[in-house]
Structure formats: C-alpha cells, structure tokens
Design a protein around this motif. Structure first.
Motif, PDB file in Angstrom:
ATOM      1  N   ALA A 267      45.893 -42.887 -55.884  1.00  0.00           N
ATOM      2  CA  ALA A 267      44.494 -43.258 -55.642  1.00  0.00           C
ATOM      3  C   ALA A 267      43.739 -43.341 -56.963  1.00  0.00           C
ATOM      4  CB  ALA A 267      43.829 -42.242 -54.715  1.00  0.00           C
ATOM      5  N   GLY A 268      43.011 -44.434 -57.161  1.00  0.00           N
ATOM      6  CA  GLY A 268      42.273 -44.627 -58.406  1.00  0.00           C
ATOM      7  C   GLY A 268      43.077 -45.299 -59.489  1.00  0.00           C
ATOM      8  N   LYS A 269      44.379 -45.399 -59.287  1.00  0.00           N
ATOM      9  CA  LYS A 269      45.252 -46.038 -60.278  1.00  0.00           C
ATOM     10  C   LYS A 269      45.559 -47.492 -59.912  1.00  0.00           C
ATOM     11  CE  LYS A 269      47.465 -41.634 -61.487  1.00  0.00           C
ATOM     12  NZ  LYS A 269      48.755 -40.884 -61.556  1.00  0.00           N
ATOM     13  N   ILE A 270      45.383 -47.809 -58.632  1.00  0.00           N
ATOM     14  CA  ILE A 270      45.668 -49.160 -58.140  1.00  0.00           C
ATOM     15  C   ILE A 270      44.381 -49.759 -57.573  1.00  0.00           C
ATOM     16  CG2 ILE A 270      46.942 -50.502 -56.409  1.00  0.00           C
ATOM     17  CD1 ILE A 270      49.177 -48.424 -56.640  1.00  0.00           C
ATOM     18  N   PRO A 271      43.968 -50.924 -58.048  1.00  0.00           N
ATOM     19  CA  PRO A 271      42.745 -51.553 -57.535  1.00  0.00           C
ATOM     20  C   PRO A 271      42.842 -51.833 -56.036  1.00  0.00           C
ATOM     21  CG  PRO A 271      43.441 -52.612 -59.569  1.00  0.00           C
ATOM     22  CD  PRO A 271      44.567 -51.712 -59.139  1.00  0.00           C
ATOM     23  N   VAL A 272      41.754 -51.516 -55.306  1.00  0.00           N
ATOM     24  CA  VAL A 272      41.698 -51.735 -53.861  1.00  0.00           C
ATOM     25  C   VAL A 272      40.389 -52.444 -53.518  1.00  0.00           C
ATOM     26  CG1 VAL A 272      41.657 -50.668 -51.582  1.00  0.00           C
ATOM     27  CG2 VAL A 272      43.083 -49.670 -53.387  1.00  0.00           C
ATOM     28  N   ALA A 273      40.494 -53.523 -52.766  1.00  0.00           N
ATOM     29  CA  ALA A 273      39.309 -54.260 -52.318  1.00  0.00           C
ATOM     30  C   ALA A 273      39.086 -54.039 -50.836  1.00  0.00           C
ATOM     31  CB  ALA A 273      39.484 -55.758 -52.593  1.00  0.00           C
ATOM     32  N   GLY A 274      37.800 -53.973 -50.455  1.00  0.00           N
ATOM     33  CA  GLY A 274      37.437 -53.888 -49.039  1.00  0.00           C
ATOM     34  C   GLY A 274      36.270 -54.832 -48.788  1.00  0.00           C
ATOM     35  N   GLN A 275      35.598 -54.665 -47.679  1.00  0.00           N
ATOM     36  CA  GLN A 275      34.385 -55.432 -47.400  1.00  0.00           C
ATOM     37  C   GLN A 275      33.615 -54.784 -46.253  1.00  0.00           C
ATOM     38  OE1 GLN A 275      33.413 -57.869 -44.796  1.00  0.00           O
ATOM     39  NE2 GLN A 275      35.218 -57.728 -43.493  1.00  0.00           N
ATOM     40  N   ASP A 276      32.319 -54.923 -46.278  1.00  0.00           N
ATOM     41  CA  ASP A 276      31.336 -54.387 -45.313  1.00  0.00           C
ATOM     42  C   ASP A 276      30.307 -53.497 -45.997  1.00  0.00           C
ATOM     43  OD1 ASP A 276      31.935 -55.668 -42.971  1.00  0.00           O
ATOM     44  OD2 ASP A 276      33.212 -54.055 -42.183  1.00  0.00           O
ATOM     45  N   ALA A 277      30.613 -53.032 -47.210  1.00  0.00           N
ATOM     46  CA  ALA A 277      29.696 -52.176 -47.973  1.00  0.00           C
ATOM     47  C   ALA A 277      29.294 -50.923 -47.197  1.00  0.00           C
ATOM     48  CB  ALA A 277      28.457 -52.964 -48.400  1.00  0.00           C
ATOM     49  N   GLU A 278      30.252 -50.297 -46.538  1.00  0.00           N
ATOM     50  CA  GLU A 278      29.978 -49.045 -45.846  1.00  0.00           C
ATOM     51  C   GLU A 278      29.638 -47.953 -46.866  1.00  0.00           C
ATOM     52  OE1 GLU A 278      33.166 -47.941 -43.271  1.00  0.00           O
ATOM     53  OE2 GLU A 278      32.713 -49.517 -41.812  1.00  0.00           O
ATOM     54  N   LEU A 279      28.911 -46.943 -46.421  1.00  0.00           N
ATOM     55  CA  LEU A 279      28.496 -45.873 -47.324  1.00  0.00           C
ATOM     56  C   LEU A 279      29.702 -45.194 -47.968  1.00  0.00           C
ATOM     57  CD1 LEU A 279      26.441 -43.992 -48.613  1.00  0.00           C
ATOM     58  CD2 LEU A 279      26.476 -42.618 -46.502  1.00  0.00           C
ATOM     59  N   ALA A 280      30.713 -44.879 -47.167  1.00  0.00           N
ATOM     60  CA  ALA A 280      31.907 -44.220 -47.714  1.00  0.00           C
ATOM     61  C   ALA A 280      32.573 -45.091 -48.768  1.00  0.00           C
ATOM     62  CB  ALA A 280      32.892 -43.905 -46.595  1.00  0.00           C
ATOM     63  N   ALA A 281      32.548 -46.413 -48.568  1.00  0.00           N
ATOM     64  CA  ALA A 281      33.135 -47.329 -49.552  1.00  0.00           C
ATOM     65  C   ALA A 281      32.317 -47.323 -50.835  1.00  0.00           C
ATOM     66  CB  ALA A 281      33.197 -48.737 -48.980  1.00  0.00           C
ATOM     67  N   ALA A 282      31.006 -47.302 -50.706  1.00  0.00           N
ATOM     68  CA  ALA A 282      30.132 -47.244 -51.884  1.00  0.00           C
ATOM     69  C   ALA A 282      30.388 -45.959 -52.667  1.00  0.00           C
ATOM     70  CB  ALA A 282      28.675 -47.330 -51.449  1.00  0.00           C
ATOM     71  N   ALA A 352      19.410 -51.319 -54.263  1.00  0.00           N
ATOM     72  CA  ALA A 352      18.114 -51.985 -54.459  1.00  0.00           C
ATOM     73  C   ALA A 352      17.573 -52.547 -53.143  1.00  0.00           C
ATOM     74  CB  ALA A 352      18.244 -53.107 -55.485  1.00  0.00           C
ATOM     75  N   ASP A 353      18.480 -53.003 -52.254  1.00  0.00           N
ATOM     76  CA  ASP A 353      18.067 -53.545 -50.965  1.00  0.00           C
ATOM     77  C   ASP A 353      17.736 -52.468 -49.942  1.00  0.00           C
ATOM     78  OD1 ASP A 353      18.365 -56.068 -51.905  1.00  0.00           O
ATOM     79  OD2 ASP A 353      20.073 -56.618 -50.657  1.00  0.00           O
ATOM     80  N   GLY A 354      18.037 -51.214 -50.281  1.00  0.00           N
ATOM     81  CA  GLY A 354      17.811 -50.135 -49.342  1.00  0.00           C
ATOM     82  C   GLY A 354      18.880 -50.041 -48.262  1.00  0.00           C
ATOM     83  N   PHE A 355      19.982 -50.743 -48.476  1.00  0.00           N
ATOM     84  CA  PHE A 355      21.076 -50.705 -47.508  1.00  0.00           C
ATOM     85  C   PHE A 355      21.672 -49.301 -47.468  1.00  0.00           C
ATOM     86  CE2 PHE A 355      25.465 -51.762 -46.089  1.00  0.00           C
ATOM     87  CZ  PHE A 355      25.140 -52.428 -44.915  1.00  0.00           C
ATOM     88  N   HIS A 356      21.790 -48.685 -48.643  1.00  0.00           N
ATOM     89  CA  HIS A 356      22.146 -47.270 -48.749  1.00  0.00           C
ATOM     90  C   HIS A 356      21.217 -46.620 -49.764  1.00  0.00           C
ATOM     91  CE1 HIS A 356      25.694 -47.784 -46.355  1.00  0.00           C
ATOM     92  NE2 HIS A 356      26.307 -48.550 -47.229  1.00  0.00           N
TER      93      HIS A 356
END
Length: 368
Positions: A267-282, A352-356
C-alpha cells in the motif's frame, strides 16, 4: 288554448332533453370542453389529465442502493433540490435487488407520480420500469446510470467515459510502462462499461506499443466490496505481487484493492486510481495510499436532475447537450464534466466546493 299549447310545448321540450341526455348528446361545459360524449372524450381529454394548478408536482425517485456514501448524498441533495422547486419527492431504495426495484417502481407509478427518476440496479431489466411508466403516461429520467433497450425520455449523468479517461491518463503518466490491474465495476451497470471504455481508450495505444500490459481485468460482481478485494488478491497471487499500477472502477473498489495491497506490504507503493471522491478516498489521497479519484460535483447533478424532472412534469421542453445510444434509441442526454483530483489539487476542488470539510479530509487538525 294558448296556455295548454305552451304546456304541451314545454312537455315536448323536456322529453327531448331527457332523450338527448340518455343517448349521450354532446354538450359543452362552462369552459368549452366537450363532455358527455359517447366516445369518452372526457376520459381521453388532455386537459382533463392535467394536474390541477393547486396540486403539487410529485417526483418518484427509484434508487438501486444507499450502501455507498455517494448515494446517500445524491438522495439528500435531490430531495432538497426538488423541494426548493416547490415539488414533492418520494424515494424508494432497492438494496441491490432487481425484482424489488421493479416492484417499488410499480408502486410509485400506481401512486401517480408525475415523473419517475431511476438509478437502475440492472440496466437491462430496468427497461421494464420504463415500459410500465409509459403505459401510465409517466416520463422516465435515467439518473447517473443509463437504462438499456428502452425508450428513456432523458438521461442525466456525468461523462462516464471521460471518468475512465481521466483515471488512465493520470496513472499512465505516473507509470508509462509496466503491469496494470483493472478492477471493474458491476457488469450489469452500464456506467461500469463506459468507465472501462474510457480507461482503455487511453491505455490501448500504450498496450499496442508493448509499453503497458494489463495482467488482470475483472468485473466486481454487484459492486460488492469483498468481491473487489478477492479480485485484487487474485491479481497479486497470479503475478507474484509484481504489479505496477491499479485502476479501480470507483473509490469503494479502490479501497478494497488497497487493503489487498496492504496485506502484502504494498500500500502506497503502487499507484491506485478510483472515482467518486468519497471522504475515505480523499483521506487516502492525503495519506498517500490512493493516487487519485474523480470528482463529480453531485450538487450540479442533483440540481439539474431536479430541474428537468419538474420541467418534464409541467410538459416543458428540456435542453440537452448530447445523445447516448442505449441499444434501442438515441437517448436525449445531459452529460456533466468530471474532474480529476489528486494530492496537488484536492484543496482547490472537493474542499473548496464544500464537498468535504478540510478538517475531515485531513482528519481533524492533522498537519498537512
């Protein structure tokens, strides 16, 4: 004699009216609408089917699931947006159950909603919902996910193919050569196919050059997180942990991929992409275990969906910016632009958008 004659005329006229009414003679109401017609024009009159001006518009919202954070946001924002427009909304959620969603949609239809908004669990099966709604004279908006093989009235979503392109572009710039793992979404979700299409649109030229090799590519059945974990675990095992990059269909599947990587100390050594901008992902982006996500401003989506739902309910025209083929028709569509987010621009986008909230992303007072 005249008196008797007048009485006779009055009797004859009264009898004529009674015969006319009994035989269904056409009469006019005070507003000029045709009533008492033998052909039943009253029931089929467009004006008669219009909602009274003092009755509020009612929107039905049929959702696949509320399991993931983003759908809870969609629900809350959509309800607020509809109410701000002076309409009512009833939401039903199917817990990822195809039959239940169809049953719930039938209930919303029977309750007389003016427009039905659907987040389909199964893109193909949801065609039945469209057909049933249209039989009742109710228009259907396909929300975020496209309903396949049905005459959907409108599709509103983000450009999901672009989502995949943004994921692959950022990861391929970080890892221009190497072994890739792709963890897809649910095979039943049209969005999962669109995202994958976008990913391969970017990766294919690199694959053709022999610079990138996709060594594992699997769908995540029903978007269930544990299935994504099993997929990533299988990918690592099949390649003896020799993996250079991971692209996951959303943040929930990315989280499970990262858990599998963490179990191998990667974990942290291999780039991982996701989508949805969930709080846990941020939070993972800030901490360095997830490389990027794709932000889809839900406020824009829910507000636009609420506006077009109310317009359709009123019989007004809706402006669209695209058409998407669903296997049966070119569906009039509104596609909104997604935004790639990484550590460099997280403050300027979702925060900035207040999404989180910043304190939540950085876990309350943690130093940046």
């Amino acid at each position: 004699m005249k008196t008797n004659r007048y009485r006779l005329i009055a009797v004859i006229f009264t009898l004529f009216l009674m015969i006319c009414i009994a035989s269904g003679c056409e009469q006019k109401s005070n507003n000029g609408e045709l009533v008492n017609s033998p052909e039943g024009s009253l029931a089929s009159s467009t004006n008669q089917l219009q909602k009274p001006k003092d009755e509020r518009i009612k929107i039905g919202f049929s959702m696949d699931t509320l399991e993931e954070e983003r759908w809870l946001r969609d629900r809350r924002m959509f309800i607020n947006a509809v109410k701000e427009l002076g309409a009512d909304v009833k939401v039903m959620e199917a817990n990822g159950n195809e039959a239940l969603q169809i049953s719930q949609a039938e209930r919303l239809i029977s309750e007389g909603v003016d427009v039905l908004v659907v987040v389909p669990y199964n893109a193909e099966a949801a065609a039945a919902i469209v057909n049933k709604a249209h039989s009742a004279g109710i228009k259907v908006i396909s929300y975020d996910r496209l309903i396949k093989n049905a005459e959907v009235d409108l599709y509103i979503s983000f450009d999901n193919e672009k989502v995949g392109e943004l994921q692959a572009k950022m990861i391929s710039e970080l890892v221009p050569k190497g072994k890739y793992v792709y963890i897809g979404g649910a095979d039943t979700d049209n969005n999962a196919h669109l995202i994958k299409k976008g990913v391969y649109k970017v990766l294919q030229p690199l694959i053709d050059k022999g610079e990138i090799k996709v060594v594992f590519d699997q769908w995540t059945t029903n978007w269930i997180p544990s299935n994504a974990f099993n997929n990533m675990e299988a990918a690592l095992k099949a390649n003896d942990n020799d993996i250079d990059a991971v692209i996951a269909a959303n943040d929930a599947t990315a989280e499970e991929a990262i858990k599998a990587l963490a179990a191998q100390g990667l974990a942290g050594k291999i780039p991982v992409a996701g989508q949805d901008a969930e709080l846990a992902a941020a939070q993972r982006i800030v901490e360095g275990t997830q490389t990027m996500t794709v932000y889809k401003p839900l406020q824009s989506l829910t507000l636009e969906a609420a506006k077009v739902a109310v317009r359709l309910a009123k019989g007004e025209k809706v402006q669209t910016n695209s058409k998407v083929n669903n296997g049966k028709i070119e569906v009039p569509s509104i596609l909104l632009p997604p935004i790639a987010v990484d550590r460099a621009n997280i403050d300027a986008t979702i925060i900035a958008d207040g999404f989180h909230l910043k304190e939540d992303v950085y876990r309350k007072g943690k130093n940046e």
